[in-house]
Design an enzyme around this catalytic site. Structure first.
Site: not given
Ligand code: MV4
Length: 651
Positions: A235, A292
């Site tokens: 993230h 932001r």
């Molecule tokens: C998700 C997702 C798949 N399905 N929500 C939320 C915060 C953002 N930094 C990443 N997020 C995600 N939310 C649902 N319902 C996939 C992501 C996601 C992600 C998740 C795990 C590992 C890397 C990621 C990179 C971008 C988005």
């Protein structure tokens, strides 16, 4: 009219905001912790106020200390940057109560977007597509379990107070649901003091595409294109680019208009980013809104030609948005990477140390936003980002090529960074094809070979041998005469090498067991060696510090420790105090005058011979007695250049 802006931040974003504020005629006030007293942002601001000890909680996160600094300096506005207090609604309210303009959105918008549950409900009401899920008010475990049945698996449990991936758990099947709910609840309680949870259908390998929006105090709102931030590690965004390689004009318009709806729905003002998940079929779903200016805003600035901090200040002054939607054009391509003091070969652990040399590779189409400079100490107190390296090109490949070169050419000595890891990503085929999704780093990226360079090559070993054998005072060693082989042993990024170095004038032969390499040294200064290897002329940057040699060559950075225990030059010889020319040559510079106090090892004269610069160094502590050389003189070998007096010269 606002006149004095306090920047409640540090590092590259503080430097960046100060740059625009100065251009627009604002006076600037920096705040700094004790650890940042000599930081670049402090130097660039008109005034600076120490606001507390190194820990951010006692300095950059202290609302009282920041407001006190604003009062003391008469600032009339505060820019929070990103991170720290930038999305703290209480801080925005406190600024207003103190009669200060907060450069950011109204606190109600900050408050709303700080809750995943409430923001999603507001977005659904505004007609912004959201990930299918359940947003019950403080839903109980039972309610969540019942809703999960309707959503199906895999699903995401998300902390309502979370964000940026914190407090998020992927659940693959019903069997694991209750356990994950309990863990998500306690995590949320500990991290945010709020254990409200929502559920969402989990999207598999989505892209993370965000829209830059701007709204003013007159009800206008526009979008300034998108940024593709799919390449993330835990993230943390690693690479961001604009435009997204996955975008189509229709999708851009649909996502942009949805983002503007989101901004208008919460009566937004200022800079905001609406994050979406986009699936393979180009369906997009609201993820969260960041209230932001984001770290990655420079890629938007480069493709729109707009200064977003200038827009923020204009909106805060009550001016209308500088451009209408139709005026906003996207041109070219920009890619940003975040250069971190972290070690990819060791779990990306943050690195500290002294940045002995940091020379950003500024060139056409390259922008480097940094808050550090050579000599800075990288401390463990803050995010270890050293700089953002942003490349712009007429097309994506030109931006990629420029970025790769800039990464390789940036000189960084003294601190381990993720530079090599970044360059492997930008060079990667999947990335090159624009096919990277959020799964890229975990699945499509060969971590084993890309986290760190392979073992030092024989050419790199030869370079290290050539430079180390030049010794402390290269002049004393680069003689024309044939010299015997010099045995050396050194550690080069963890590999111990024992070599023998044969020099004949320009030519150097380095032997290591059965292996050997020959180099022709073309030019050697204190920081750079031009050499020819295999008939190819190349350049390497280096810096010697005691028995450490930092070497950057062929796009790689190496740290070499000289294990030869060579007696330091002139340490055990009688020090005559009479410094002679080691060869015929020209005097490039004379750095001392009679009466100067000097220490052993100080460079007193620069002699040029064989197109190389040779520092002539004091062979002991003392005072300069007579200087017999002047810039431009031609001198003979063993001609007396400088004579030291003071300490009793041994016979
Ligand atoms: C998700 C997702 C798949 N399905 N929500 C939320 C915060 C953002 N930094 C990443 N997020 C995600 N939310 C649902 N319902 C996939 C992501 C996601 C992600 C998740 C795990 C590992 C890397 C990621 C990179 C971008 C988005």
């Amino acid at each position: 009219m606002l006149t004095k802006l306090l920047i409640a931040n540090r590092g590259e974003i503080a430097v960046r905001i100060i740059r625009t504020a100065r251009q627009l005629g604002y006076r600037t006030v920096a705040v700094h912790s004790a650890a940042d007293a000599n930081a670049l942002h402090v130097e660039l601001a008109d005034e600076a106020v120490a606001i507390g000890p190194a820990p951010a909680s006692a300095s950059y996160l202290s609302v009282e200390a920041v407001l006190e600094a604003a009062r003391k300096t008469g600032a009339d506005a505060i820019h929070p940057g990103y991170g720290f207090l930038s999305e703290n609604a209480h801080f925005a309210v406190a600024c207003k109560k103190a009669g200060l303009v907060f450069i950011g959105p109204p606190e109600a918008a900050i408050e709303l977007m700080g809750s995943k549950r409430r923001s999603k409900i507001a977005m659904l009401q505004a007609g912004v597509p959201c990930v299918p899920g359940f947003e019950g008010d403080n839903a109980s475990d039972e309610e969540l379990r019942a809703a999960a049945g309707d959503i199906g698996y895999p699903l995401m449990i998300k902390a309502s107070a979370g964000g940026g991936g914190r407090g998020m758990r992927l659940v693959h099947d019903q069997k694991h649901l209750q356990g994950e709910i309990l863990r998500a609840r306690s995590e949320a309680r500990n991290a945010f003091g709020d254990d409200e949870l929502i559920l969402e259908k989990a999207m598999i390998e989505p892209r993370h595409i965000e829209i830059q929006v701007f709204a003013d105090q007159h009800g206008n709102a526009v979008y300034l294109g998108e940024r593709d931030c799919s390449i993330q590690r835990r993230h943390q965004k690693v690479v961001e680019e604009a435009p997204s390689p996955f975008m189509t004009p229709e999708l851009r318009q649909a996502m942009g208009e949805a983002a503007v709806k989101a901004a208008l729905a919460c009566r937004y003002e200022g800079a905001g980013t609406v994050e979406f998940l986009v699936d393979q079929d180009r369906n997009f779903y609201f993820l969260e809104m960041n209230t932001r200016l984001q770290v990655e805003h420079p890629v938007t600035e480069l493709v729109t030609g707009q200064d977003l901090v200038a827009w923020q200040l204009a909106v805060a002054e009550g001016e209308p948005l500088p451009l209408s939607q139709d005026d906003i054009q996207l041109t070219g391509h920009a890619i940003e990477v975040r250069l971190y003091a972290e070690d990819p070969t060791n779990g990306f652990t943050p690195q500290t140390g002294t940045l002995h040399r940091f020379v950003p590779a500024i060139s056409d189409g390259i922008r480097i936003d940094t808050g550090v400079r050579s000599g800075d100490t990288i401390t463990p107190y803050y995010d270890p980002m050293l700089a953002k390296v942003i490349a712009y090109g007429q097309n994506r490949n030109e931006a990629r090529r420029r970025l790769l070169r800039a990464l390789e050419d940036t000189v960084i000595f003294g601190v381990t960074t993720n530079r090599y890891f970044l360059s492997r990503i930008i060079a990667d085929q999947t990335f090159g094809a624009g096919a990277a999704t959020t799964a890229f780093l975990d699945q499509a990226f060969a971590a084993d070979t890309s986290l760190a360079p392979a073992e030092a090559t024989m050419t790199e070993i030869a370079l290290a041998g050539a430079i180390l054998s030049a010794g402390g005072n290269s002049a004393a060693h680069w003689s024309n005469s044939t010299s015997s082989a010099v045995p050396l042993s050194f550690d080069i990024d963890g590999t111990t090498c024992s070599v023998s170095v044969n020099r004949r004038g320009h030519r150097v032969e380095i032997l290591r067991g059965e292996d050997s390499r020959s180099l022709e040294i073309q030019c050697l200064t204190e920081t750079q060696m031009d050499f020819v290897a295999n008939d190819v002329r190349q350049v390497c940057q280096y810096q010697r510090r005691g028995n450490q040699l930092y070497l950057q060559a062929l796009g790689r950075s190496l740290c070499i420790t000289d294990l030869s225990h060579q007696p330091p030059a002139a340490s055990n010889k009688t020090s005559s105090g009479r410094l002679l020319a080691s060869m015929d040559g020209g005097i490039v510079d004379v750095l001392v005058t009679a009466g100067d106090e000097v220490r052993r090892g100080d460079t007193l004269v620069i002699l040029e011979a064989m197109k190389m610069e040779h520092p002539v160094k004091a062979d002991r502590d003392g005072q300069v007695g007579t200087v017999l050389a002047a810039r431009g003189d031609q001198v003979r070998r063993h001609q007396l250049l400088v004579e030291l007096v003071g300490l009793e010269a041994k016979a």
